[in-house]
Design an enzyme around this catalytic site. Structure first.
Site, PDB file in Angstrom:
ATOM      1  N   GLY A 117       1.067   1.452  13.007  1.00 27.74           N
ATOM      2  CA  GLY A 117       0.262   0.232  13.015  1.00 27.74           C
ATOM      3  C   GLY A 117       0.756  -0.849  13.956  1.00 27.74           C
ATOM      4  O   GLY A 117       0.003  -1.360  14.780  1.00 27.74           O
ATOM      5  N   GLY A 158       1.507  -6.459   4.230  1.00 26.92           N
ATOM      6  CA  GLY A 158       2.781  -7.086   3.889  1.00 26.92           C
ATOM      7  C   GLY A 158       3.814  -6.827   4.959  1.00 26.92           C
ATOM      8  O   GLY A 158       4.968  -7.238   4.848  1.00 26.92           O
ATOM      9  N   GLU A 216       8.577   2.911   8.419  1.00 31.06           N
ATOM     10  CA  GLU A 216       8.914   4.011   7.518  1.00 31.06           C
ATOM     11  C   GLU A 216      10.291   4.597   7.795  1.00 31.06           C
ATOM     12  O   GLU A 216      10.775   5.426   7.039  1.00 31.06           O
ATOM     13  CB  GLU A 216       7.848   5.110   7.628  1.00 31.06           C
ATOM     14  CG  GLU A 216       6.473   4.566   7.290  1.00 31.06           C
ATOM     15  CD  GLU A 216       5.385   5.623   7.252  1.00 31.06           C
ATOM     16  OE1 GLU A 216       4.402   5.396   6.539  1.00 31.06           O
ATOM     17  OE2 GLU A 216       5.494   6.655   7.928  1.00 31.06           O
ATOM     18  N   GLY A 246       0.824  -1.209   0.000  1.00 33.00           N
ATOM     19  CA  GLY A 246       0.000   0.000   0.000  1.00 33.00           C
ATOM     20  C   GLY A 246       0.853   1.251   0.000  1.00 33.00           C
ATOM     21  O   GLY A 246       0.670   2.137  -0.800  1.00 33.00           O
ATOM     22  N   GLN A 270      11.004  -4.733   6.796  1.00 30.40           N
ATOM     23  CA  GLN A 270      10.495  -3.382   6.617  1.00 30.40           C
ATOM     24  C   GLN A 270      11.633  -2.408   6.342  1.00 30.40           C
ATOM     25  O   GLN A 270      11.529  -1.541   5.486  1.00 30.40           O
ATOM     26  CB  GLN A 270       9.752  -2.932   7.888  1.00 30.40           C
ATOM     27  CG  GLN A 270       8.395  -3.562   8.035  1.00 30.40           C
ATOM     28  CD  GLN A 270       7.501  -3.209   6.871  1.00 30.40           C
ATOM     29  OE1 GLN A 270       7.172  -2.059   6.660  1.00 30.40           O
ATOM     30  NE2 GLN A 270       7.153  -4.194   6.076  1.00 30.40           N
ATOM     31  N   LYS A 272       8.466   1.094  19.113  1.00 29.44           N
ATOM     32  CA  LYS A 272       8.194   2.285  18.308  1.00 29.44           C
ATOM     33  C   LYS A 272       8.046   1.849  16.851  1.00 29.44           C
ATOM     34  O   LYS A 272       8.352   0.723  16.491  1.00 29.44           O
ATOM     35  CB  LYS A 272       9.334   3.307  18.443  1.00 29.44           C
ATOM     36  CG  LYS A 272       9.403   3.939  19.824  1.00 29.44           C
ATOM     37  CD  LYS A 272      10.379   5.117  19.889  1.00 29.44           C
ATOM     38  CE  LYS A 272      11.826   4.696  19.776  1.00 29.44           C
ATOM     39  NZ  LYS A 272      12.767   5.799  20.100  1.00 29.44           N
ATOM     40  N   PRO A 295      12.273  -9.404  14.916  1.00 30.24           N
ATOM     41  CA  PRO A 295      13.423  -8.863  14.180  1.00 30.24           C
ATOM     42  C   PRO A 295      13.386  -9.187  12.690  1.00 30.24           C
ATOM     43  O   PRO A 295      13.949  -8.449  11.884  1.00 30.24           O
ATOM     44  CB  PRO A 295      14.636  -9.518  14.844  1.00 30.24           C
ATOM     45  CG  PRO A 295      14.134 -10.394  15.909  1.00 30.24           C
ATOM     46  CD  PRO A 295      12.648 -10.313  15.994  1.00 30.24           C
ATOM     47  N   ARG A 330      11.353  -1.522  21.447  1.00 31.59           N
ATOM     48  CA  ARG A 330      11.400  -2.989  21.417  1.00 31.59           C
ATOM     49  C   ARG A 330      11.038  -3.467  20.016  1.00 31.59           C
ATOM     50  O   ARG A 330      10.061  -3.021  19.427  1.00 31.59           O
ATOM     51  CB  ARG A 330      10.413  -3.561  22.427  1.00 31.59           C
ATOM     52  CG  ARG A 330      10.210  -5.049  22.269  1.00 31.59           C
ATOM     53  CD  ARG A 330       9.277  -5.611  23.330  1.00 31.59           C
ATOM     54  NE  ARG A 330       9.989  -5.869  24.563  1.00 31.59           N
ATOM     55  CZ  ARG A 330       9.582  -5.497  25.763  1.00 31.59           C
ATOM     56  NH1 ARG A 330       8.466  -4.833  25.907  1.00 31.59           N
ATOM     57  NH2 ARG A 330      10.285  -5.784  26.831  1.00 31.59           N
TER      58      ARG A 330
END
Ligand SMILES: Cc1cc2nc3c(=O)[nH]c(=O)nc-3n(C[C@H](O)[C@H](O)[C@H](O)COP(=O)(O)OP(=O)(O)OC[C@H]3O[C@@H](n4cnc5c(N)ncnc54)[C@H](O)[C@@H]3O)c2cc1C
Ligand code: SF4
Lengths: 307, 735
Positions: free
Chosen positions: B515, B473, B696, B244, B629, B692, B623, B619
């Site tokens: 999210g 994803g 992005e 997205g 990401q 956290k 991993p 945290r």
């Protein structure tokens, strides 16, 4: 996509004859270009003649050279030991093109006859002289960055996008064809593609229904052969500029270029950038191509090993 | 659960399941092709007809005539939706433009019709037969030309557009060492793998929408607003999403047109946008012009920082907040951040992965490199020198919840061999390649957002989590399962996670990198409730009850969860709310990028040779998914630096290169092995998960590190992204 009829030809002759029977028909080989064009309705053939089964998928010796069937896939051509040994510039050019998946489908004839990647040509909402003669050229004054600087006209500045054809041009390949009446002829690759002039929709000197059956390569010239493709990302992008360079055993050079012109560009006998790029017509967006081509030529002449 | 004070010790700290690199639990379904994406949910609507969207071929103007008769007469066609038969449609407040044009056209490729037919091929063919006549008018398509007309945008969800601390102008005027640089970043397309797609079906006055959407509750809300039907009548479902990046935060034309088509032909309709429609029909990241001014003492302490940004949008919709990171990244008493917004008649600009920060770093972090050179300071050192542990606009009263930027920079420098970098540009060569190293800081804010979940334990002791949270994803299924498993003391495979249905509790959704943290916190909160309910049912003291190995135990007694749940099972639901924690603490995740590039001395091509990112994000819940990401975002950031650009045809007002052959995202050959290091951090002020956002962070800064590496390699300072070979050629030495 427009509805169309489909037939599978069994021989080259049958294919050529079918093309005569169905005006505006198209041969379909790998389909990697034609199908996209049909989906966008840039091409709307009422009839497709599938040439994948006409038996032209072999590479054979022909005198001192090689004869490549029109349906030989780009992958197979690039991997052929004779090509890799005697015509390395061709193998490298092929491997610089598209992606492995596309090369598995793409054919020798289809690659030669693939159409330009000018974005306005693909966009039927915009005028384009190549798509619709006389409608105007949207690229000029628009997004021209990857369009041509040599052999272009006021009607069209599109380039021919093939890598393979550039190597074939430097190697002086010849194109063999068969016409609907059964006649065969051989066209030097230099004469296969036309320059746009006022008629950018006429891209080749093939006659209606004329089918490419083979491409022949003359006796290997030896020497040092390189293919350099400059592009915005490391793979899977069309060339900004590409150069096929052969330094003959006697030290002279033969150059051909992709990304610059409506056909693989070669100036016979030219030995420097000035001669090759004479008459270049640039715009602020694509002027870099001239600089780039010139840098490539200079480094080749200096014996710099690229890439 | 109201989260208002730092989290104390809690069961998540055990780290038995949380923090482990579990494979994605939906991974197998995805790689075996059994995960049904929106367009493929045929078993839910086996008789769906196919809709193909027709987009406007002008950017600005009016439809004067629309003739659908030839399309309607074409084989297989069941109906054609246009504004003439669509009924009254409103523009959702979250959209810049309407999703169906007529008679006004607001942007190129704005939908003007949906052709519905028995087969996809019939619909596609008939779509070309819809004839639309337009009266075009000249629009505004050139950001640079409209810059002078840009205005202060109205304050939106991100607060005022400008911020000022101290007196920037005079401090900058006094500063002995200054940088004043202007940068441009182009429009970019999300180009997620799965284009927007939906199937719509009406059951009476109920609308069922199987779609691909990051925010289920927003989708319900916006669909309700557009169609004028009550939200309770709308069911949205989106369990699998093929990416997205912000492009699916809001319902788009595929969903609304599918609903209109289904209403017209009284049969379910499926619509997928083509790849070529994605850039102009949907949203994109808007282009920016950014001016950064930095003033420092000779010892490198920043005294003055200004970041001014200009972007454009349709109908003054929203600005790109390119100055966001500049408000927080470095110390300095005198600061100015402004955003100006010009009216442009291009398609809607909106959020794309790390909106604001992704492009903002591209200028700030290059300006820092310029400053370091002027100061004769190492760029890592300059950043370390200007670290600040509190919000530099608000002062020490608003400390960061956690901030390990310096650790990231130093650890990265050590691992990368930064000390070997030659600060003098254009000194290192490897064959034809000019070699350079670059660094950048990374900051991405850590928003937290209200989120709700329900957790059930059944008579077998198995756990089910339900929430309208989405997994785009990113790994939501997996981390939510890990959270529930940790909290309830069961193995991971005893947890089933059900997401993205609008009848589930309303979550934060996927966006803004909130999210993972926020939705996991909601599962945490619901599990706390469920634990209480189980203890209560057993008559045990919850404070003394532990949940482990499928059992709950208290004061020497122990009972399997299955038994505790009872024959009917037990369920609990809770919402996490974050109170004023965002006000009290500045919250961001941090990192540092290190890049080695080669620039071809003849061709000007830039290729990445090595890259390392060191990050902290509280945290790390998993991993493996976190690393995915980060590397995905880093790849996208390299795209922004080297090749991604939607080219505007300023005459016709549209993005010309609207396909993946011409819009160049990086391919495998562009991305070498990507080293990611995540430093340990626990952030008890962010959430009970003490995590956290991480989704992005990776895109922030890496492009600037590439720019800085190019400079180090060549001595050429580029400021107009992306850095394609043509931008370097004229500056490279002759061959
Ligand atoms: C995303 C993408 C990236 C690409 N990147 C590159 C690249 O980097 N470099 C590059 O060189 N190419 C690239 N290509 C183009 C690709 O090489 C061509 O599409 C392919 O070579 C065409 O071969 P084909 O057999 O599939 O042709 P088709 O699509 O089947 O046919 C193309 C044309 O040739 C005609 N034709 C086919 N066979 C014959 C015949 N025997 N006689 C007469 N006419 C015939 C057809 O009628 C049609 O007009 C790319 C393509 C795509 C889609
Ligand atoms: S350059 Fe040629 S192909 Fe492109 S728009 Fe102009 S006429 Fe058409």
């Amino acid at each position: 996509m427009q509805p169309f009829t489909y037939q599978r030809a069994q021989t080259p002759q049958e294919a050529a004859q079918a093309a005569q029977k169905h005006p505006h028909a198209r041969f379909i080989a790998g389909g990697t270009n034609l199908l996209d064009l049909m989906k966008h309705q840039v091409e709307t053939p009422p009839h497709l003649i599938d040439v994948n089964h006409i038996g032209l998928d072999k590479i054979t010796s022909a005198g001192d050279g090689l004869r490549i069937g029109a349906l030989v896939r780009n992958t197979d051509l690039a991997a052929d030991v004779r090509i890799r040994r005697d015509y390395p510039v061709l193998s490298r050019a092929l491997l610089a093109g598209a992606s492995a998946q596309l090369r598995n489908k793409a054919t020798t004839a289809g690659n030669l006859l693939q159409r330009t990647r000018c974005p306005y040509f693909y966009d039927t909402s915009k005028p384009c002289n190549k798509r619709k003669p006389g409608s105007g050229c949207s690229a000029i004054g628009g997004y021209e960055r990857n369009l041509g600087i040599l052999g272009v006209s006021d009607a069209c500045i599109a380039t021919h996008p093939s890598d393979m054809a550039v190597a074939m041009r430097v190697l002086d390949a010849q194109v063999e064809t068969i016409s609907p009446d059964g006649s065969q002829r051989t066209i030097p690759i230099a004469d296969l593609h036309r320059l746009p002039g006022h008629t950018p929709h006429l891209e080749t000197n093939l006659k209606p229904g004329e089918l490419i059956t083979h491409v022949t390569l003359p006796k290997p010239v030896g020497g040092r052969q390189t293919y350099i493709k400059v592009r915005d990302r490391a793979s899977y992008a069309f060339a900004a500029v590409s150069m096929a360079a052969v330094q003959l055993p006697d030290g002279r050079f033969q150059f051909a270029f992709g990304g610059l012109a409506p056909k693989p560009w070669r100036v016979e006998g030219a030995q420097n950038a000035e001669q090759i790029l004479a008459g270049a017509r640039t715009t602020p967006q694509n002027a870099f191509k001239k600089t780039l081509a010139s840098r490539l030529i200079t480094s080749a002449l200096q014996g710099v090993k690229l890439p | 659960m109201k989260f208002t004070a730092p989290a104390g010790p809690n069961p998540i700290d055990q780290g038995k399941v949380i923090g482990h690199p579990h494979d994605r639990i939906d991974g197998r379904a995805k790689v075996t092709g059994t995960a049904a994406y929106a367009y493929e949910r045929n078993q839910l609507a086996p008789n769906a007809a196919y809709g193909v969207m027709v987009g406007s071929t002008i950017a600005t103007g009016k439809i004067t005539r629309i003739d659908t008769s030839r399309a309607e007469a074409a084989p297989g066609v069941l109906g054609v939706v246009t504004y003439k038969n669509a009924g009254k449609l409103r523009k959702a407040r979250s959209h810049a433009a309407r999703l169906l044009a007529g008679p006004q056209v607001e942007h190129f490729d704005q939908s003007v019709a949906l052709v519905v037919a028995e087969t996809f091929e019939q619909a596609r063919h008939a779509a070309k037969l819809v004839r639309v006549d337009y009266a075009p008018v000249q629009g505004r398509y050139d950001l640079a030309a409209e810059k002078a007309n840009a205005k202060v945008p109205k304050a939106g969800q991100f607060g005022p557009s400008d911020s000022q601390t101290g007196d920037f102008e005079s401090a900058f005027g006094r500063a002995p060492v200054t940088v004043d640089s202007t940068f441009t970043t182009p429009d970019q397309s999300h180009m997620m793998m799965e284009p927007h797609a939906s199937i719509a079906a009406w059951h009476g006055d109920q609308l069922l929408l199987w779609t691909s959407n990051q925010m289920i509750a927003w989708a319900v809300h916006d669909t309700s607003e557009i169609l004028g039907i009550r939200p309770e009548k709308i069911h949205v479902s989106s369990p699998f999403i093929g990416g997205g990046f912000g492009g699916k935060l809001w319902v788009r034309s595929d969903a609304i047109l599918a609903a209109l088509g289904a209403r017209l032909i009284k049969r379910p309709v499926k619509v997928a946008l083509t790849r070529a429609q994605v850039p102009n029909n949907t949203t994109h990241r808007p282009a920016t012009i950014q001016r950064v001014r930095l003033g420092a003492d000779p010892d490198g302490k920043l005294q003055a920082i200004a970041h001014e940004s200009w972007s454009g949008n349709l109908n003054s919709f929203r600005e790109e907040r390119a100055g966001s990171q500049t408000r927080l990244l470095y110390a300095g008493a005198n600061r100015l951040v402004t955003h100006r917004l010009a009216d442009l008649d291009l398609p809607e600009g909106n959020a794309m992965r790390a909106p604001g920060e992704a492009v903002g770093h591209l200028s700030l972090e290059v300006a820092m490199d310029e400053l370091a050179e002027k100061l004769n300071l190492d760029p890592v050192q300059l950043r370390v020198l200007n670290d600040v542990q509190y919000d530099p606009e608000k002062g020490p009263e608003r400390p960061f919840s956690s901030r390990k930027l310096v650790e990231c920079l130093q650890e990265g420098a050590r691992r990368f061999g930064w000390s070997k970098r030659n600060p003098k540009p254009a000194q290192i060569r490897d064959g034809n390649w000019l070699i350079g190293l670059g660094v950048s800081s990374a900051l991405r804010n850590n928003p937290t957002k209200e989120s709700e979940a329900r957790v059930r334990v059944d008579k077998h002791g198995k756990i089910t989590v339900e929430s309208d949270m989405t997994d785009i994803g990113t790994g939501s299924y997996t981390i939510l399962a890990q959270t529930a498993a940790e909290m309830m003391g069961v193995p991971l495979h005893h947890v089933t996670v059900k997401l993205a249905e609008s009848h589930y509790p309303v979550s934060c959704g996927s966006g803004g990198q909130f999210g993972g943290n926020s939705s996991a916190s909601s599962v945490y909160a619901a599990c706390v409730r469920l634990r209480q309910a189980l203890a209560h049912k057993a008559g045990w003291d919850i404070e003394a009850t532990t949940f482990e190995d499928g059992k709950m135990s208290c004061a020497g007694q122990s009972m399997p969860l299955a038994q505790a749940a009872g024959p009917k099972g037990l369920s609990a639901q809770d919402k996490i709310e974050f109170g004023d924690t965002q006000k009290k603490w500045a919250q961001s995740s941090f990192g540092a990028h290190f890049v080695e590039v080669g620039v071809h001395r003849v061709t000007g091509e830039t290729r990445i040779r090595r890259l390392l990112g060191v990050f902290t994000a509280g945290r790390i819940l998993n991993p493996k998914t976190a690393r995915s990401q980060l590397i995905g975002a880093m790849a996208k950031g390299i795209g922004a630096a080297l090749c991604e650009e939607l080219v505007v045809d300023k005459r016709h007002g549209y993005f010309v290169n609207h396909d993946l052959a011409e819009y160049h995202v990086p391919v495998h050959a562009d991305i070498p092995h990507t080293e990611v290091v995540i430093l340990e951090e626990i952030d008890d002020k962010s959430s009970p998960m003490k995590a956290k956002g991480v989704g992005e962070l990776g895109i922030c800064g890496i492009g600037a590190a590439v720019a800085n590496a190019i400079y180090n390699a060549t001595g050429i300072r580029l400021r107009d992204y992306p850095f394609t070979p043509d931008k370097l050629l004229d500056h490279l030495p002759p061959v």
